[in-house]
Design an enzyme around this catalytic site. Structure first.
Site, PDB file in Angstrom:
ATOM      1  N   CYS A 187       0.692  -1.360  -0.036  1.00 42.00           N
ATOM      2  CA  CYS A 187       0.085  -0.027   0.000  1.00 42.00           C
ATOM      3  C   CYS A 187       0.973   1.147   0.079  1.00 42.00           C
ATOM      4  O   CYS A 187       1.575   1.503   1.043  1.00 42.00           O
ATOM      5  CB  CYS A 187      -0.845  -0.193   1.252  1.00 42.00           C
TER       6      CYS A 187
ATOM      7  N   CYS B 257       0.303   3.811   2.811  1.00 44.63           N
ATOM      8  CA  CYS B 257       0.622   3.136   4.209  1.00 44.63           C
ATOM      9  C   CYS B 257       2.050   3.478   4.304  1.00 44.63           C
ATOM     10  O   CYS B 257       2.269   3.910   5.388  1.00 44.63           O
ATOM     11  CB  CYS B 257       0.422   1.711   4.101  1.00 44.63           C
TER      12      CYS B 257
END
Length: 102
Positions: free
Chosen positions: A29, A32
């Site tokens: 991600c 993230c």
């Protein structure tokens, strides 16, 4: 920053004293990876523990908090869930959220 599983969540987060952050993330991600250094700086500067849980490895805890997208960061105080926020946030934005509970 500490990577935790479901069992560690029960002991580390639910039995914590003071504020803690729980970051639900995945290694693939992009957002993230962008928020990780922001959360780590806040942990270091304000002594607010940061726990991370990989949603690809653990599904029960993210489901419990209605995590539908990542990153999702949950805020706890004295083991009680207070609030969550989704997506990338600046250091100032994250600290503003946390400061409501300090």
């Amino acid at each position: 920053m500490k990577l935790i599983n479901e069992e560690q969540y029960k002991t580390e987060v639910l039995n914590s004293k003071g504020l803690v952050m729980l970051d639900f993330f995945a290694s693939w991600c992009g957002p993230c990876r962008m928020i990780a250094p922001v959360l780590e700086e806040i942990e270091e500067e304000h002594n607010i523990p940061l726990f991370k849980m990989d949603v690809d490895e653990e599904q029960n805890v993210p489901r419990e908090y209605g995590v539908m997208s990542i990153p999702t960061v949950c805020i706890f105080k004295d083991g009680k869930f207070l609030e969550k926020f989704l997506g990338y946030r600046s250091k100032e934005e994250v600290f503003e959220i946390l400061s409501k509970y300090m």
